[in-house]
Design a protein around this motif. Structure first.
Motif, PDB file in Angstrom:
ATOM      1  N   ASP A  60       0.857  -1.189   0.000  1.00 15.70           N
ATOM      2  CA  ASP A  60       0.000   0.000   0.000  1.00 15.70           C
ATOM      3  C   ASP A  60       0.892   1.238   0.000  1.00 15.70           C
ATOM      4  O   ASP A  60       1.818   1.351   0.810  1.00 15.70           O
ATOM      5  CB  ASP A  60      -0.895  -0.017   1.248  1.00 15.70           C
ATOM      6  CG  ASP A  60      -1.980   1.053   1.211  1.00 15.70           C
ATOM      7  OD1 ASP A  60      -1.629   2.251   1.134  1.00 15.70           O
ATOM      8  OD2 ASP A  60      -3.158   0.694   1.287  1.00 15.70           O
ATOM      9  N   VAL A  61       0.636   2.175  -0.903  1.00 19.40           N
ATOM     10  CA  VAL A  61       1.541   3.313  -1.093  1.00 19.40           C
ATOM     11  C   VAL A  61       1.591   4.261   0.091  1.00 19.40           C
ATOM     12  O   VAL A  61       2.442   5.156   0.133  1.00 19.40           O
ATOM     13  CB  VAL A  61       1.166   4.105  -2.366  1.00 19.40           C
ATOM     14  CG1 VAL A  61       1.386   3.262  -3.604  1.00 19.40           C
ATOM     15  CG2 VAL A  61      -0.277   4.606  -2.294  1.00 19.40           C
ATOM     16  N   ARG A  62       0.711   4.093   1.081  1.00 15.36           N
ATOM     17  CA  ARG A  62       0.780   4.923   2.281  1.00 15.36           C
ATOM     18  C   ARG A  62       1.844   4.423   3.250  1.00 15.36           C
ATOM     19  O   ARG A  62       2.133   5.072   4.251  1.00 15.36           O
ATOM     20  CB  ARG A  62      -0.588   4.940   2.974  1.00 15.36           C
ATOM     21  CG  ARG A  62      -1.669   5.679   2.208  1.00 15.36           C
ATOM     22  CD  ARG A  62      -3.038   5.427   2.807  1.00 15.36           C
ATOM     23  NE  ARG A  62      -3.502   4.062   2.563  1.00 15.36           N
ATOM     24  CZ  ARG A  62      -4.662   3.579   2.999  1.00 15.36           C
ATOM     25  NH1 ARG A  62      -5.471   4.350   3.717  1.00 15.36           N
ATOM     26  NH2 ARG A  62      -5.025   2.349   2.721  1.00 15.36           N
ATOM     27  N   THR A  89       7.240   0.625   3.379  1.00 12.59           N
ATOM     28  CA  THR A  89       7.921  -0.632   3.066  1.00 12.59           C
ATOM     29  C   THR A  89       8.629  -0.519   1.710  1.00 12.59           C
ATOM     30  O   THR A  89       8.313   0.347   0.891  1.00 12.59           O
ATOM     31  CB  THR A  89       6.920  -1.791   2.997  1.00 12.59           C
ATOM     32  OG1 THR A  89       5.969  -1.520   1.955  1.00 12.59           O
ATOM     33  CG2 THR A  89       6.177  -1.953   4.318  1.00 12.59           C
ATOM     34  N   ILE A  90       9.581  -1.424   1.483  1.00 13.75           N
ATOM     35  CA  ILE A  90      10.299  -1.433   0.207  1.00 13.75           C
ATOM     36  C   ILE A  90       9.329  -1.625  -0.960  1.00 13.75           C
ATOM     37  O   ILE A  90       9.392  -0.928  -1.976  1.00 13.75           O
ATOM     38  CB  ILE A  90      11.371  -2.544   0.194  1.00 13.75           C
ATOM     39  CG1 ILE A  90      12.471  -2.239   1.203  1.00 13.75           C
ATOM     40  CG2 ILE A  90      11.960  -2.715  -1.207  1.00 13.75           C
ATOM     41  CD1 ILE A  90      13.241  -0.974   0.928  1.00 13.75           C
ATOM     42  N   ARG A  91       8.410  -2.573  -0.810  1.00 10.05           N
ATOM     43  CA  ARG A  91       7.490  -2.837  -1.918  1.00 10.05           C
ATOM     44  C   ARG A  91       6.499  -1.692  -2.128  1.00 10.05           C
ATOM     45  O   ARG A  91       6.020  -1.494  -3.247  1.00 10.05           O
ATOM     46  CB  ARG A  91       6.776  -4.173  -1.716  1.00 10.05           C
ATOM     47  CG  ARG A  91       6.069  -4.367  -0.409  1.00 10.05           C
ATOM     48  CD  ARG A  91       5.713  -5.846  -0.204  1.00 10.05           C
ATOM     49  NE  ARG A  91       6.913  -6.662  -0.315  1.00 10.05           N
ATOM     50  CZ  ARG A  91       6.902  -7.957  -0.664  1.00 10.05           C
ATOM     51  NH1 ARG A  91       5.761  -8.561  -0.926  1.00 10.05           N
ATOM     52  NH2 ARG A  91       8.018  -8.633  -0.730  1.00 10.05           N
ATOM     53  N   ALA A  92       6.218  -0.912  -1.072  1.00  4.64           N
ATOM     54  CA  ALA A  92       5.363   0.267  -1.249  1.00  4.64           C
ATOM     55  C   ALA A  92       6.109   1.351  -2.021  1.00  4.64           C
ATOM     56  O   ALA A  92       5.544   2.033  -2.886  1.00  4.64           O
ATOM     57  CB  ALA A  92       4.908   0.793   0.107  1.00  4.64           C
ATOM     58  N   LEU A  93       7.404   1.547  -1.703  1.00  3.96           N
ATOM     59  CA  LEU A  93       8.215   2.516  -2.444  1.00  3.96           C
ATOM     60  C   LEU A  93       8.325   2.101  -3.899  1.00  3.96           C
ATOM     61  O   LEU A  93       8.276   2.947  -4.816  1.00  3.96           O
ATOM     62  CB  LEU A  93       9.610   2.623  -1.812  1.00  3.96           C
ATOM     63  CG  LEU A  93       9.673   3.099  -0.363  1.00  3.96           C
ATOM     64  CD1 LEU A  93      11.111   3.112   0.135  1.00  3.96           C
ATOM     65  CD2 LEU A  93       9.058   4.493  -0.227  1.00  3.96           C
ATOM     66  N   ALA A  94       8.465   0.800  -4.140  1.00  2.00           N
ATOM     67  CA  ALA A  94       8.547   0.307  -5.521  1.00  2.00           C
ATOM     68  C   ALA A  94       7.245   0.581  -6.264  1.00  2.00           C
ATOM     69  O   ALA A  94       7.252   0.970  -7.442  1.00  2.00           O
ATOM     70  CB  ALA A  94       8.853  -1.191  -5.519  1.00  2.00           C
ATOM     71  N   LYS A  95       6.117   0.398  -5.566  1.00  5.64           N
ATOM     72  CA  LYS A  95       4.815   0.615  -6.201  1.00  5.64           C
ATOM     73  C   LYS A  95       4.607   2.087  -6.546  1.00  5.64           C
ATOM     74  O   LYS A  95       3.908   2.424  -7.510  1.00  5.64           O
ATOM     75  CB  LYS A  95       3.706   0.120  -5.275  1.00  5.64           C
ATOM     76  CG  LYS A  95       2.339   0.011  -5.940  1.00  5.64           C
ATOM     77  CD  LYS A  95       1.346  -0.668  -5.012  1.00  5.64           C
ATOM     78  CE  LYS A  95      -0.003  -0.867  -5.683  1.00  5.64           C
ATOM     79  NZ  LYS A  95      -0.969  -1.534  -4.767  1.00  5.64           N
TER      80      LYS A  95
END
Length: 256
Positions: A232-234, A237-243
């Motif tokens: 979730d972009v809020r 996390t690393i995967r949120a920054l990637a998204k």
């Protein structure tokens, strides 16, 4: 850490710290590796702490034999009050034989949660109560996602990482300034066992504005549906920054 190793032709060890079954997320074993792959972080060795319990137990017994640790059966709140007052626990000076008998009872599932713990001796007169005697291993009856109910005595971070740092031959440990007190605690174990202390480098903590960083808060939000997932972009996390579209090269350049 990866950049430091690349600069000095070193080896990077990825340590999975999963010795608190109440907080272990089974999916994180794969999630962490996926995130590191995306970042381009090259780990030479991967260790999982839940697979190293016999090593921790061996060193715990050595500390008891040296008189550098003791088994405490006080209620946790009572033990903390004594420590904060710089007063010794009534079990602190128990004979080595008594401590070894209690240690065996701990390993044999003879105590329930919070009924017994192994405490590492430090300096009860230390000005910072946090550095005074600290718990090294305690009883946990929650099944572990990887080992089930095989073990009931679990090491806390300050104990397990100290044993790891020596047995894995670490020369340098890079971590945030919030670990400074942990470094002081861990030095006692190194000195008791006559091990060489690695070089510790403490750096400032980084925050991300308007992003949730607390793992427990994120976990609650994902489970409740407040967040769509760990990407979730809020979130921070690393995967949120990637998204969001941030590239791994940008993160690496920022840190450098």
């Amino acid at each position: 850490n990866d950049e430091y190793c690349r600069s000095y032709n070193g080896e990077l060890i990825r340590r999975i710290e999963d010795t608190d079954p109440d907080r272990v997320m089974a999916q994180a074993y794969d999630m962490i590796q996926t995130d590191l792959d995306w970042l381009g972080v090259r780990c030479h060795t991967v260790i999982v702490q839940s697979e190293r319990f016999p090593i921790y137990y061996e060193q715990a017994k050595k500390l008891l034999e040296l008189g550098a640790a003791y088994i405490c059966t006080c209620p946790p709140a009572e033990w903390r009050k004594l420590k904060e007052a710089s007063r010794p626990c009534p079990h602190r000076d128990a004979p080595v034989g008594t401590n070894l008998d209690l240690w065996k009872k701990m390993l044999d599932h003879g105590f329930a949660t919070e009924q017994a713990s192994l405490v590492v001796k430090t300096d009860l007169s230390h000005p910072d109560p946090a550095v005074r005697d600290f718990v090294g291993l305690r009883i946990v009856d929650t099944p572990h996602p990887r080992t089930g109910t095989k073990y009931c005595v679990y090491p806390l971070m300050n104990f397990s990482v100290t044993i790891d740092d020596h047995t894995l031959g670490l020369t340098h440990v890079l971590r945030g300034k919030d670990h400074q007190k942990n470094t002081w605690r861990q030095a006692y174990i190194f000195n008791y066992l006559k091990w060489e202390i690695p070089e510790y480098i403490h750096y400032g903590r980084i925050s991300i504005e308007d992003a949730v960083l607390s793992k427990s808060e994120i976990d609650r939000g994902v489970k409740s549906g407040e967040y769509s997932g760990w990407d979730d972009v809020r979130l921070g996390t690393i995967r949120a920054l990637a998204k969001r579209g941030i590239r791994p090269e940008a993160i690496r350049k920022y840190w450098v």
